[in-house]
Design a protein around this motif. Structure first.
Motif, PDB file in Angstrom:
ATOM      1  N   ILE A 101       0.839  -1.199   0.000  1.00 57.61           N
ATOM      2  CA  ILE A 101       0.000   0.000   0.000  1.00 57.61           C
ATOM      3  C   ILE A 101       0.873   1.246   0.000  1.00 57.61           C
ATOM      4  CG2 ILE A 101      -1.652   1.355   1.355  1.00 57.61           C
ATOM      5  CD1 ILE A 101      -2.900  -1.250   2.291  1.00 57.61           C
ATOM      6  N   GLY A 102       0.657   2.114  -0.976  1.00 56.47           N
ATOM      7  CA  GLY A 102       1.429   3.354  -1.079  1.00 56.47           C
ATOM      8  C   GLY A 102       2.868   3.165  -1.497  1.00 56.47           C
ATOM      9  N   ASN A 103       3.195   1.994  -2.042  1.00 60.96           N
ATOM     10  CA  ASN A 103       4.571   1.692  -2.450  1.00 60.96           C
ATOM     11  C   ASN A 103       4.728   2.009  -3.934  1.00 60.96           C
ATOM     12  OD1 ASN A 103       7.026   0.535  -3.171  1.00 60.96           O
ATOM     13  ND2 ASN A 103       6.749  -1.270  -1.878  1.00 60.96           N
ATOM     14  N   PRO A 104       5.458   3.077  -4.289  1.00 53.75           N
ATOM     15  CA  PRO A 104       5.605   3.427  -5.703  1.00 53.75           C
ATOM     16  C   PRO A 104       6.699   2.662  -6.419  1.00 53.75           C
ATOM     17  CG  PRO A 104       6.741   5.045  -4.367  1.00 53.75           C
ATOM     18  CD  PRO A 104       6.134   4.053  -3.401  1.00 53.75           C
ATOM     19  N   TYR A 105       7.469   1.850  -5.668  1.00 48.00           N
ATOM     20  CA  TYR A 105       8.626   1.176  -6.251  1.00 48.00           C
ATOM     21  C   TYR A 105       8.324  -0.243  -6.699  1.00 48.00           C
ATOM     22  CZ  TYR A 105      11.023   5.042  -4.020  1.00 48.00           C
ATOM     23  OH  TYR A 105      11.406   6.297  -3.646  1.00 48.00           O
ATOM     24  N   GLN A 106       7.173  -0.755  -6.324  1.00 43.13           N
ATOM     25  CA  GLN A 106       6.885  -2.169  -6.556  1.00 43.13           C
ATOM     26  C   GLN A 106       5.555  -2.289  -7.297  1.00 43.13           C
ATOM     27  OE1 GLN A 106       5.591  -4.867  -3.231  1.00 43.13           O
ATOM     28  NE2 GLN A 106       7.629  -5.732  -3.497  1.00 43.13           N
ATOM     29  N   ILE A 107       5.602  -2.830  -8.505  1.00 42.38           N
ATOM     30  CA  ILE A 107       4.367  -3.087  -9.244  1.00 42.38           C
ATOM     31  C   ILE A 107       3.932  -4.499  -8.861  1.00 42.38           C
ATOM     32  CG2 ILE A 107       3.272  -3.191 -11.505  1.00 42.38           C
ATOM     33  CD1 ILE A 107       5.425  -1.331 -12.548  1.00 42.38           C
ATOM     34  N   ALA A 108       3.152  -4.584  -7.799  1.00 41.56           N
ATOM     35  CA  ALA A 108       2.783  -5.883  -7.239  1.00 41.56           C
ATOM     36  C   ALA A 108       1.370  -5.818  -6.694  1.00 41.56           C
ATOM     37  CB  ALA A 108       3.759  -6.289  -6.137  1.00 41.56           C
ATOM     38  N   SER A 109       0.781  -6.976  -6.568  1.00 38.75           N
ATOM     39  CA  SER A 109      -0.580  -7.091  -6.045  1.00 38.75           C
ATOM     40  C   SER A 109      -0.594  -6.908  -4.536  1.00 38.75           C
ATOM     41  CB  SER A 109      -1.141  -8.464  -6.415  1.00 38.75           C
ATOM     42  OG  SER A 109      -2.348  -8.711  -5.755  1.00 38.75           O
ATOM     43  N   LEU A 110      -1.741  -6.468  -4.021  1.00 38.95           N
ATOM     44  CA  LEU A 110      -1.963  -6.410  -2.583  1.00 38.95           C
ATOM     45  C   LEU A 110      -2.602  -7.686  -2.056  1.00 38.95           C
ATOM     46  CD1 LEU A 110      -3.369  -2.771  -2.163  1.00 38.95           C
ATOM     47  CD2 LEU A 110      -0.995  -3.541  -2.097  1.00 38.95           C
ATOM     48  N   SER A 111      -2.891  -8.631  -2.944  1.00 43.54           N
ATOM     49  CA  SER A 111      -3.541  -9.871  -2.530  1.00 43.54           C
ATOM     50  C   SER A 111      -2.528 -10.834  -1.937  1.00 43.54           C
ATOM     51  CB  SER A 111      -4.241 -10.533  -3.716  1.00 43.54           C
ATOM     52  OG  SER A 111      -5.318  -9.755  -4.165  1.00 43.54           O
ATOM     53  N   ASN A 112      -2.913 -11.465  -0.835  1.00 44.02           N
ATOM     54  CA  ASN A 112      -2.084 -12.498  -0.222  1.00 44.02           C
ATOM     55  C   ASN A 112      -2.303 -13.857  -0.886  1.00 44.02           C
ATOM     56  OD1 ASN A 112      -3.158 -10.480   1.953  1.00 44.02           O
ATOM     57  ND2 ASN A 112      -1.170 -11.126   2.723  1.00 44.02           N
ATOM     58  N   CYS A 113      -3.517 -14.077  -1.406  1.00 39.82           N
ATOM     59  CA  CYS A 113      -3.924 -15.411  -1.830  1.00 39.82           C
ATOM     60  C   CYS A 113      -4.576 -15.387  -3.204  1.00 39.82           C
ATOM     61  CB  CYS A 113      -4.946 -15.987  -0.848  1.00 39.82           C
ATOM     62  SG  CYS A 113      -4.565 -15.727   0.889  1.00 39.82           S
ATOM     63  N   PHE A 114      -4.231 -16.372  -4.022  1.00 34.03           N
ATOM     64  CA  PHE A 114      -4.859 -16.555  -5.330  1.00 34.03           C
ATOM     65  C   PHE A 114      -5.146 -18.043  -5.541  1.00 34.03           C
ATOM     66  CE2 PHE A 114      -2.176 -12.827  -5.819  1.00 34.03           C
ATOM     67  CZ  PHE A 114      -2.934 -11.950  -6.578  1.00 34.03           C
ATOM     68  N   VAL A 115      -6.192 -18.310  -6.309  1.00 26.43           N
ATOM     69  CA  VAL A 115      -6.404 -19.642  -6.869  1.00 26.43           C
ATOM     70  C   VAL A 115      -6.625 -19.475  -8.363  1.00 26.43           C
ATOM     71  CG1 VAL A 115      -8.103 -21.514  -7.068  1.00 26.43           C
ATOM     72  CG2 VAL A 115      -7.191 -20.896  -4.826  1.00 26.43           C
ATOM     73  N   ILE A 116      -6.064 -20.389  -9.142  1.00 24.80           N
ATOM     74  CA  ILE A 116      -6.208 -20.324 -10.593  1.00 24.80           C
ATOM     75  C   ILE A 116      -6.773 -21.643 -11.103  1.00 24.80           C
ATOM     76  CG2 ILE A 116      -4.467 -18.563 -11.051  1.00 24.80           C
ATOM     77  CD1 ILE A 116      -2.424 -20.733 -11.477  1.00 24.80           C
ATOM     78  N   GLY A 117      -7.197 -21.667 -12.352  1.00 23.26           N
ATOM     79  CA  GLY A 117      -7.765 -22.872 -12.941  1.00 23.26           C
ATOM     80  C   GLY A 117      -8.363 -22.547 -14.287  1.00 23.26           C
ATOM     81  N   ASN A 118      -8.806 -23.566 -14.995  1.00 21.85           N
ATOM     82  CA  ASN A 118      -9.389 -23.371 -16.309  1.00 21.85           C
ATOM     83  C   ASN A 118     -10.868 -23.707 -16.287  1.00 21.85           C
ATOM     84  OD1 ASN A 118      -7.066 -22.675 -17.959  1.00 21.85           O
ATOM     85  ND2 ASN A 118      -6.325 -24.734 -17.495  1.00 21.85           N
ATOM     86  N   ASP A 119     -11.647 -22.959 -17.029  1.00 23.22           N
ATOM     87  CA  ASP A 119     -13.056 -23.285 -17.190  1.00 23.22           C
ATOM     88  C   ASP A 119     -13.190 -24.476 -18.132  1.00 23.22           C
ATOM     89  OD1 ASP A 119     -13.835 -21.180 -15.587  1.00 23.22           O
ATOM     90  OD2 ASP A 119     -13.881 -19.769 -17.268  1.00 23.22           O
ATOM     91  N   GLY A 120     -14.100 -25.388 -17.803  1.00 23.03           N
ATOM     92  CA  GLY A 120     -14.355 -26.510 -18.699  1.00 23.03           C
ATOM     93  C   GLY A 120     -13.211 -27.507 -18.724  1.00 23.03           C
ATOM     94  N   ASP A 121     -13.005 -28.139 -19.857  1.00 21.10           N
ATOM     95  CA  ASP A 121     -12.011 -29.200 -20.013  1.00 21.10           C
ATOM     96  C   ASP A 121     -10.623 -28.594 -20.189  1.00 21.10           C
ATOM     97  OD1 ASP A 121     -10.608 -31.471 -20.510  1.00 21.10           O
ATOM     98  OD2 ASP A 121     -11.370 -31.758 -22.551  1.00 21.10           O
TER      99      ASP A 121
END
Length: 852
Positions: A101-121
């Motif tokens: 938060i308020g960090n101009p030096y780091q292009i990064a997410s503020l999220s701690n957690c992610f889940v990824i996956g594909n729709d369908g097959d």
């Protein structure tokens, strides 16, 4: 988003300056000061530090939260936000929000957690590789990632390519694990959760992957267990595995004896603390977001620590409320919990969490702009761009938050309640019920002022068990939610709070206190006549013993009139603990069954999940682990992890000494054993070449170098070892594939052992290979000065010259004084008549000395 450049408006600090200022801030707590400076102080890519203490960080965060607040009615002021978050007392943004938060030096997410996956097959190489790339793209932006492997067809299934049959799940576990390790080589360590359904025909291979192959070292693994399987285990009836796992018309089916697989899960957890268990039907049944499964919110896996089950491309940000700070007159008979202030702060915490979502959306805009500005081919950028667009959609649409807690153990002790007792558990449940009701009330209030999350539909949620629980507890809240909606699709969690608890100086998360008091020794300078000598070791060194207290145990002592300056004997310390509310309430004291029952009761008021570890002594049986898992399922837990003392490196263990393997084979003609002992004493040498900071781990036999491993020091989440640590153990562990892993173990300031797992994973592979070569020469008896000469003669690329110089410097410390070094020249007079004196190369002709 436009943020002012701190370099033009703020002071800058060296690492030592920031450390000293932070040490004062934390009242001499070395570990808290170093963690804050290394992980959270604002710094640019060149290492320039712009914040001297956490006060500076909290002002930075408060200013940004207040900026977002101005968009909405009844805004909180910057001072109001600062008062809530300062000193880690009440509300603590965790991890990524604190850093970003308020960090101009780091292009990064503020999220701690992610889940990824594909729709369908997605059971294709294209789909599998897409997940691989998305995982890496998220990790480089600071996120922990989870994804499920149940969509991959089982081993031996026919495929329409040259392979003819599928390789199954395990090779892809290794692929994803290696990708995590690659991201982790520099900068922040990657974090990955891999899960699979127990119904999948390859689930047994998944469960055994880390045990038998020893290769999936970059991931946590958890098994998604359904109620049908658990009931089959209880009854002894057969269980059907199938693929696809959710299909009503599977293409592959297999009947199994569930008790065989269950015993394997229990044994592996008993032996290595993995796999973890996710009670999947409980997760889905209780999940509020799964009321919107057909709109893309079907939960498929969890984040790496298991506290946030998520649908593909959703993410969550974390915040902790410090429960200890709401106990008034703590540790006295008049202690009481300030419910009014607590409820007020829950509303503020939920409001701040919603503001952080707006800040996250700004961060995602910046990431997308960075991708657009990159000169890379558009086709190569497509996966990364689409990934962040999908994440942006979920964050904007669902506005998921993650309010949690820390200091549960200290809060109960301050109230005079024993962790794990019926009374203590009842009070804890009331705390979490209050958080649930007030956070949801705050989200309804935010919906009135800011609008509900865009797909809110009360009719979809009307039969959800968690929502019905809220309705029963507070009908008015429920009917207001029907009328106005809710700002956030889901709100609550209990996450690990490792560094958070260090800086708040409290117990961690929902866990009990690990140890309230312990002893350490400090070597006494023989010239210090006023020093107290409590212990003289076998080589004649004198030591002073001193007591280290858990911060809140120390507060209990002060409140109850105990002398903090006294040098207590162990018997006196034991009596102190017996008098305190921490007695029989540490992580190894609490009854396992009581703990999971408490977790299950609290889980009913957490719409996400709980990250908690059940600690067990080394002699606990597999049967007890199995009983614990069954009780966790029956109690309504969404997941559980056990840790049996000593079963796994890389975590805190009790103060029992590590034992070497039986006597090693030795060659009388050589000074060292030819077979490397399992455990070696080790010294740490730190040095600097140009601007690079290096660290060397030197394994010793009879005080002489036997092996050396070196690499960059103090990388964020890399080789991050407190500066006060100067020695420890290097432990060689065999891996199932026949290879070896070298771990470094040291005692922390609580007297517990901490293990850095896999030095070979932490260092540049080229440095590692040279280290093995140099270690081999040491082990086979080459004199140290000759080894130094050999190192100095190596013709290496310029890029690793600093490494070469550093290794030589580290080993010179062990060259006996007076030893000649004829291959080198004096830089002052060009003489080759040189000798070593206290590790420094000294010229016999002109007297000049060079220490590295």
């Amino acid at each position: 988003m436009k943020v002012a450049d701190p370099s033009k408006t703020q002071n800058t600090y060296t690492s030592d300056e920031a450390y000293q200022k932070s040490l004062d801030y934390f009242n001499g707590d070395d570990l808290a000061a170093r963690v804050w400076v290394n992980k959270y102080a604002l710094k640019d890519s060149y290492g320039t530090i712009y914040e001297g203490t956490p006060d500076d960080m909290h002002h930075r965060i408060a200013a940004e939260i207040a900026r977002i607040e101005q968009r909405y009615p009844n805004p909180l002021s910057e001072n109001e936000v600062f008062d809530l978050i300062k000193n880690f007392k009440y509300i603590i943004p965790q991890g990524s929000p604190m850093t970003g938060i308020g960090n101009p030096y780091q292009i990064a997410s503020l999220s701690n957690c992610f889940v990824i996956g594909n729709d369908g097959d997605s059971d294709s190489y294209g789909g599998i590789m897409k997940i691989d790339q998305e995982q890496v793209q998220l990790m480089k932006r600071r996120g922990g990632v989870g994804h499920d492997l149940s969509h991959i067809r089982p081993k031996g299934s026919p495929v329409k390519n040259s392979a003819l049959t599928s390789t199954g799940i395990v090779p892809f576990m290794e692929r994803y694990s290696n990708s995590t390790r690659e991201v982790a080589q520099d900068g922040r360590r990657g974090a990955l959760m891999l899960s699979v359904a127990i119904k999948h025909p390859d689930s047994e291979d998944f469960i055994d992957a880390k045990m038998e192959q020893g290769k999936v070292t970059g991931a946590n693994v958890s098994v998604r267990i359904d109620d049908e399987f658990m009931k089959a285990v209880e009854s002894g009836k057969s269980y059907q595995q199938q693929y696809p796992v959710d299909s009503k018309s599977p293409v592959y089916e297999k009947e199994i004896d569930p008790t065989v697989l269950w015993k394997k899960i229990v044994y592996n957890a008993w032996r290595s603390a993995e796999p973890g268990i996710l009670f999947w039907d409980t997760i889905i049944r209780e999940s509020v977001p799964d009321c919107y499964a057909d709109l893309g919110y079907k939960t498929v896996s969890t984040n790496p620590c298991g506290e946030i089950p998520l649908c593909p491309y959703d993410s969550c940000r974390l915040l902790a409320i410090n429960l200890f700070s709401y106990v008034e007159k703590a540790f006295t008979k008049e202690a009481y919990f300030n419910w009014e202030l607590f409820k007020k702060h829950i509303h503020a915490a939920q409001r701040i969490m919603d503001d952080i979502i707006d800040l996250e959306l700004e961060k995602i805009d910046a990431i997308l702009q960075k991708i657009a500005d990159d000169t890379e081919n558009e086709e190569l950028k497509r996966t990364e761009k689409n990934l962040w667009i999908n994440i942006q959609t979920k964050a904007n649409e669902g506005r998921r938050t993650g309010i949690g807690i820390t200091a549960e153990g200290d809060m109960l002790a301050a109230m005079g309640l024993r962790y794990g007792s019926d009374e203590g558990s009842e009070f804890a449940v009331e705390i979490h019920k209050t958080i649930a009701l007030e956070a949801y009330r705050a989200s309804v209030t935010a919906a009135k002022e800011r609008g509900a999350f865009t797909i809110f539909d009360a009719d979809r949620e009307k039969n959800n068990p968690f929502i019905l629980r809220l309705k029963e507890a507070d009908a008015q809240l429920y009917y207001e939610m029907l009328e106005h909606g809710r700002r956030n699709i889901a709100l609550l969690t209990i996450a690990p709070t490792g560094t958070t608890s260090l800086m708040s100086q409290t117990s961690s998360g929902i866990e009990p206190v690990f140890m309230p008091v312990y002893k350490r020794r400090r070597k006494v300078n023989p010239n210090d006549k006023d020093a107290r000598v409590d212990f003289i070791d076998e080589v004649g060194d004198s030591w002073e013993e001193y007591v280290v207290f858990h911060h809140r145990f120390k507060q209990w002592m002060e409140v109850n009139g105990h002398d903090l300056t006294k040098n207590y004997a162990q018997e006196e310390l034991d009596k102190l603990v017996e008098q305190s509310p921490y007695y029989k309430s540490t992580s190894n004291d609490v009854d396992y069954i009581k703990k999971v029952q408490m977790q299950g009761s609290i889980q009913k008021w957490i719409d996400h999940s709980i990250s908690v570890t059940i600690n067990m002594p080394a002699d606990v049986t597999e049967e007890v682990v199995g009983e614990l898992y069954l009780e966790a399922w029956r109690s309504g837990c969404k997941g559980v992890t056990v840790y049996r003392d000593g079963s796994r490196s890389g975590v805190l263990i009790s103060n029992t000494e590590t034992k070497a393997e039986p006597e090693q084979t030795e060659n009388p003609a050589l000074p060292f054993p030819t077979t490397r002992p399992t455990v070696l004493e080790a010294e740490i040498v730190r040095f600097q070449n140009s601007k690079d900071k290096w660290i060397a781990f030197i394994g010793l036999v009879e005080g002489k170098p036997y092996e050396i491993f070196t690499g960059f020091a103090d990388d964020e989440d890399g080789i991050l070892i407190p500066r006060w640590v100067n020695d420890g153990l290097i432990i060689k562990n065999r891996e199932a594939d026949g290879g070896s892993r070298y771990d470094f173990q040291y005692k922390n300031k609580r007297g517990h052992k901490t293990t850095i797992e896999g030095l070979s994973y932490k260092f540049n592979p080229e440095y590692w290979n040279y280290a093995k070569l140099i270690s081999s020469t040491l082990r086979h008896g080459m004199p140290i000065e000759k080894v130094v000469d050999l190192i100095n003669s190596l013709q290496l690329d310029e890029a690793i010259n600093t490494w070469k110089n550093g290794v030589a410097r580290a080993l010179k410390r062990y060259v006996p004084d007076g030893t000649e070094a004829k291959k080198q020249q004096c830089q002052n007079c060009n003489s080759t008549n040189l000798h070593y004196q206290e590790g420094c190369l000294t010229c016999n002709d002109c007297g000049s000395s060079k220490c590295g």
